[in-house]
Structure formats: C-alpha cells, structure tokens
Design an enzyme around this catalytic site. Structure first.
Site, PDB file in Angstrom:
ATOM      1  N   ARG A 123      50.810  47.218  34.238  1.00 28.50           N
ATOM      2  CA  ARG A 123      50.707  47.786  35.822  1.00 28.50           C
ATOM      3  C   ARG A 123      49.865  46.921  36.729  1.00 28.50           C
ATOM      4  O   ARG A 123      48.613  47.181  36.755  1.00 28.50           O
ATOM      5  CB  ARG A 123      50.153  49.129  35.563  1.00 28.50           C
ATOM      6  CG  ARG A 123      51.034  50.118  34.760  1.00 28.50           C
ATOM      7  CD  ARG A 123      50.548  51.646  34.514  1.00 28.50           C
ATOM      8  NE  ARG A 123      51.302  52.511  34.179  1.00 28.50           N
ATOM      9  CZ  ARG A 123      50.969  53.522  33.758  1.00 28.50           C
ATOM     10  NH1 ARG A 123      49.977  54.112  34.136  1.00 28.50           N
ATOM     11  NH2 ARG A 123      52.145  54.245  32.928  1.00 28.50           N
ATOM     12  N   ASP A 152      47.854  45.182  39.529  1.00 29.03           N
ATOM     13  CA  ASP A 152      47.198  45.641  40.817  1.00 29.03           C
ATOM     14  C   ASP A 152      47.839  45.124  42.238  1.00 29.03           C
ATOM     15  O   ASP A 152      48.489  43.984  42.258  1.00 29.03           O
ATOM     16  CB  ASP A 152      45.600  45.180  40.827  1.00 29.03           C
ATOM     17  CG  ASP A 152      45.067  46.239  39.958  1.00 29.03           C
ATOM     18  OD1 ASP A 152      45.497  47.202  39.352  1.00 29.03           O
ATOM     19  OD2 ASP A 152      43.646  45.852  39.642  1.00 29.03           O
ATOM     20  N   ARG A 192      39.902  40.578  36.347  1.00 29.50           N
ATOM     21  CA  ARG A 192      39.172  39.871  37.678  1.00 29.50           C
ATOM     22  C   ARG A 192      37.705  39.985  37.742  1.00 29.50           C
ATOM     23  O   ARG A 192      37.055  39.332  38.233  1.00 29.50           O
ATOM     24  CB  ARG A 192      39.870  40.528  38.970  1.00 29.50           C
ATOM     25  CG  ARG A 192      41.322  40.339  38.946  1.00 29.50           C
ATOM     26  CD  ARG A 192      41.867  41.361  40.197  1.00 29.50           C
ATOM     27  NE  ARG A 192      40.989  41.392  41.255  1.00 29.50           N
ATOM     28  CZ  ARG A 192      41.466  42.497  42.436  1.00 29.50           C
ATOM     29  NH1 ARG A 192      42.097  43.347  41.965  1.00 29.50           N
ATOM     30  NH2 ARG A 192      40.492  42.419  43.164  1.00 29.50           N
TER      31      ARG A 192
END
Length: 245
Positions: A50, A52, A197
């Site tokens: 999934r 971002d 990230r």
C-alpha cells in the site's frame, strides 16, 4: 473465476497512494476502473504493497479475479483501458486461487533515490530527492546496519500507522553512491507506515555530518517517534520487487 497476477509499474505523482479513497485519485481505483471495463462487471484489485501518496513502483504486484478466462490478452487489455494514466501492467499470468498478492508475499524490496548536487533537478524532478549538501554514503551505510534484524521501530513509525505492532524484521539495508546519485535499498517481509522514508531521512542527517554513525542505533533504541530525523519526501521512493515462495 480465473485469478490473474499482475506486475505493475506506476508514477505515483498524480495519486493519493495505492489504496482507494472516496473522491480521490489512487492507483488501486484506476486499476479497478480498467479491470471493470475489461470484464464488464465490478472487479476488485488487491496489491502487495500500500504505497503512500507520491510513491512510485517498478515492481508492484497485484491480483484480480475475472469472470472469464482472458488468456494472454490481460496485460494488453488492461493497458488499453488504463490510458492515459501513468500506470502500466508489465505482465499478467493466471495463478491458483490460493495466491494472494498481499498475504502470500514473503519479502518486499524498496529503493530510495537521492541526487546529491547543488543544481536543481530537471529530468528527475518528481523522481528523486535533491540534497545539495555533501553526503557520505559510507557513513550512511554503516549507520543503516543498526536497523537490520528484529527491532521495535516505533521511532520510524508514522503517527497514523495502523499496524498491530511496531516490531518488524529488516533483512537488509544498503547505501552506496553512483556519481551524484546516492541509492538506498532495503527489504523485509513487511514495513510499518512511512518506515522507509523515516529511516532514509534520519540516515541523511548522518550523511550530512549532523550526527555520528552511532546516532542511528541510539534513536532506534529510544523507540520514540520524536527522536526521528526529518522524513524523506515521497517522490524518491520506489517499490521495486515483491517476492513469493
């Protein structure tokens, strides 16, 4: 109903991530719209990761069930209905009903791209993170080794993360330089929300010389989100591969 496994590439810039959101453009919604046109009935598409908002993919995997056997034409037909979306089905093959793109996955690979230069980006704008200050890839690679293994990754967990636990097992993390490009790669069976990230953003602080190599382990051990460095922007991140038994 035959089940098809698809290998998918996309530019995440125009989308609010993978997962469907009411009234917003997403990769999953675009794929389901194309699949519905192909099949003539509503089709649900399940993805392995999934991603971002703004995150790209060169090796996303998804599956869908169609009402009839479309043979070898599935990829071409999906690409026809996907135009002009920056999404491409690279391949599609029929698989057993036991296959699930998300739950059958054994490992996910991510790549993050930094362009380490003073000048603004042109050809890679929206596809990499420009960091103007000089980075030490060697120090970042050394610091990243603290993340390998099973840990509580609360420090690198987004506040909105819905995962049952912050404990994950990171199998590998590498950092190296190719000219003005600094490449980060990591792999694990699964990640918590914005973990990659967050880790990259913290490593860049080490690469800039703002913190010693040991700082990466210190903030990991703290298990405190407030200890995390700045989060790297979404547009430098790519889902590159998903592995299955």
């Amino acid at each position: 109903m035959p089940r098809y496994r698809m290998l998918i590439e996309y530019h995440g810039g125009p989308y609010q991530g993978w997962m469907k959101l009411p009234g917003k453009p997403t990769v999953q919604a675009a794929l389901e719209e194309a699949a519905t046109k192909l099949d003539g009935a509503p089709v649900e598409v399940f993805g392995a990761g999934r991603t971002d908002s703004g995150v790209h993919a060169s090796g996303q995997v998804a599956h869908m069930d169609l009402s009839i056997d479309r043979g070898s034409k599935v990829a071409d037909a999906m690409n026809f209905h996907l135009r002009p979306h920056p999404i491409a089905v690279l391949s599609a093959e029929e698989v057993s009903e036991a296959f699930h793109a998300r739950f059958s996955a054994t490992e996910r690979h991510y790549r993050y791209v930094v362009v380490n230069r003073r000048a603004d980006l042109t050809l890679e704008r929206g596809l990499a993170w420009r960091v103007p200050s000089k980075l030490s890839a060697g120090k970042m690679h050394e610091a990243a080794q603290a993340f390998i293994g099973t840990h509580d990754f609360t420090t690198f967990r987004d506040a909105d993360c819905q995962a049952a636990t912050p404990v994950k097992t990171l199998n590998d993390f590498r950092v190296w330089r190719e000219g003005e490009h600094v490449i980060f790669t990591c792999r694990a069976q699964s990640f918590i929300h914005r973990q990659v990230r967050s880790m990259v953003g913290s490593l860049v602080e080490v690469g800039r010389g703002r913190h010693p190599v040991s700082w990466a382990k210190d903030i990991l051990d703290a298990a405190d989100r407030t200890e995390c460095g700045p989060i790297a922007p979404a547009h430098g991140l790519y889902l590159t591969q998903v592995d299955y038994d």
